[in-house]
Design a protein around this motif. Sequence first.
Motif, PDB file in Angstrom:
ATOM      1  N   THR A  80       0.809  -1.218   0.000  1.00 62.22           N
ATOM      2  CA  THR A  80       0.000   0.000   0.000  1.00 62.22           C
ATOM      3  C   THR A  80       0.841   1.266   0.000  1.00 62.22           C
ATOM      4  O   THR A  80       0.520   2.246  -0.681  1.00 62.22           O
ATOM      5  N   VAL A  81       1.926   1.271   0.747  1.00 68.68           N
ATOM      6  CA  VAL A  81       2.747   2.473   0.865  1.00 68.68           C
ATOM      7  C   VAL A  81       3.320   2.910  -0.484  1.00 68.68           C
ATOM      8  O   VAL A  81       3.667   4.083  -0.676  1.00 68.68           O
ATOM      9  N   HIS A  82       3.381   1.990  -1.453  1.00 66.87           N
ATOM     10  CA  HIS A  82       3.925   2.302  -2.772  1.00 66.87           C
ATOM     11  C   HIS A  82       2.838   2.491  -3.835  1.00 66.87           C
ATOM     12  O   HIS A  82       3.173   2.695  -5.015  1.00 66.87           O
ATOM     13  N   HIS A  83       1.574   2.403  -3.465  1.00 71.41           N
ATOM     14  CA  HIS A  83       0.498   2.511  -4.456  1.00 71.41           C
ATOM     15  C   HIS A  83       0.573   3.830  -5.227  1.00 71.41           C
ATOM     16  O   HIS A  83       0.506   3.856  -6.457  1.00 71.41           O
ATOM     17  N   ALA A  84       0.663   4.936  -4.498  1.00 69.79           N
ATOM     18  CA  ALA A  84       0.603   6.237  -5.150  1.00 69.79           C
ATOM     19  C   ALA A  84       1.799   6.472  -6.076  1.00 69.79           C
ATOM     20  O   ALA A  84       1.628   6.861  -7.240  1.00 69.79           O
ATOM     21  N   SER A  85       3.000   6.234  -5.586  1.00 64.32           N
ATOM     22  CA  SER A  85       4.186   6.490  -6.411  1.00 64.32           C
ATOM     23  C   SER A  85       4.190   5.620  -7.662  1.00 64.32           C
ATOM     24  O   SER A  85       4.556   6.071  -8.755  1.00 64.32           O
ATOM     25  N   THR A  86       3.757   4.371  -7.512  1.00 66.60           N
ATOM     26  CA  THR A  86       3.718   3.457  -8.656  1.00 66.60           C
ATOM     27  C   THR A  86       2.629   3.864  -9.642  1.00 66.60           C
ATOM     28  O   THR A  86       2.869   3.949 -10.852  1.00 66.60           O
TER      29      THR A  86
END
Length: 348
Positions: A80-86
């Motif tokens: 989840t912590v990487h959802h936005a950047s990805t």
Amino acid sequence: MPEITRLAVVGAGAFGRNHLRVYRELEAAGQPVVLAAVVDGNPAVLAQACAQYGVPGFASVEELLATGLRLTAASVCVPTVHHASTAVLLLEAGLDVLIEKPIAATREQADEILAVAARHGRIVQVGHLERFNPAVGAARAHLNRPMFFESHRLSVFTPRSLDVDVVLDLMIHDLDIVLSFVDSPVREVRAVGLPVLSPTVDIANVRLEFENGCIANFTASRVSTERVRKLRFFQPHQYLSLDFARQDLLMIDVTAAAGLTAEQLTALVEKHSKPEAPGEPKHPTAGLSMRKIPVEPGEPLKLELESFLNAVTTRTTPVVDGHAGRRALALALDITEAIAAHTRRTGL
């Protein structure tokens, strides 16, 4: 002939492996989709996925995009912590995205995803899998001003998804469904939760009150001794019980007893006293008829990915678009904040 969607799956862990499997199954069945690439930062996981599905693999989204490989869309299955950047990288590259739930870790990240998607004219679907459970679709067809919900989602402990608490991991499925069933803003949130086997909240109980007076109670646990996935709700003259795991929907209807004369009610009692036909459930209380609503079984993930592909091909709004995902996330974070406030107040 519909245009072929060329897909990458970003993240080949527990969720990503299932996306890879279903996309390949759809491709093999003649659907207009090609599984074109997989991305994962773990070399062993990446090598296994590449070998199993015969697709090129990349250690990062940047590496994938640098190759110029022709792609249409991607599934984002990273933590989840990487959802936005990805998702932002993929959207800016012109790809439509399906983001596993929750849409992001924060409201601000969700807003960034929506803004970038709007700027580039891209589609965002959020992986609220249970929206595609056939029993949920059957229940939606019978909605009539529901006023009380009782949800239980319990799981045995696994090390999966410990980057988020149980509200964002499990309860958010039911929050999303109830929000889609109740056309009213949330007025009040009361919540309590405790960490048990992880540093974050593992068990939580929540009470919501909506502006229209509807009440919804939610219990979620990932430290249970059993696996339960049920939602029950009451509306005028009806009670519906939905079992996600079994894809069952049971309806108890009291309209048959409304406004009857004593003689008619007596006849109804006698009717319900007789043995029911094989396979027909019967409620033990006279005047309450119980029946199973027909549900066409299906794999929710397959239905979800088919819906995403349809949205990509037809350029239509997904069933669970980014705004719905943002709404569910905002409520989940409100609940998490209410749990933290309760913990501070009680010293738990």
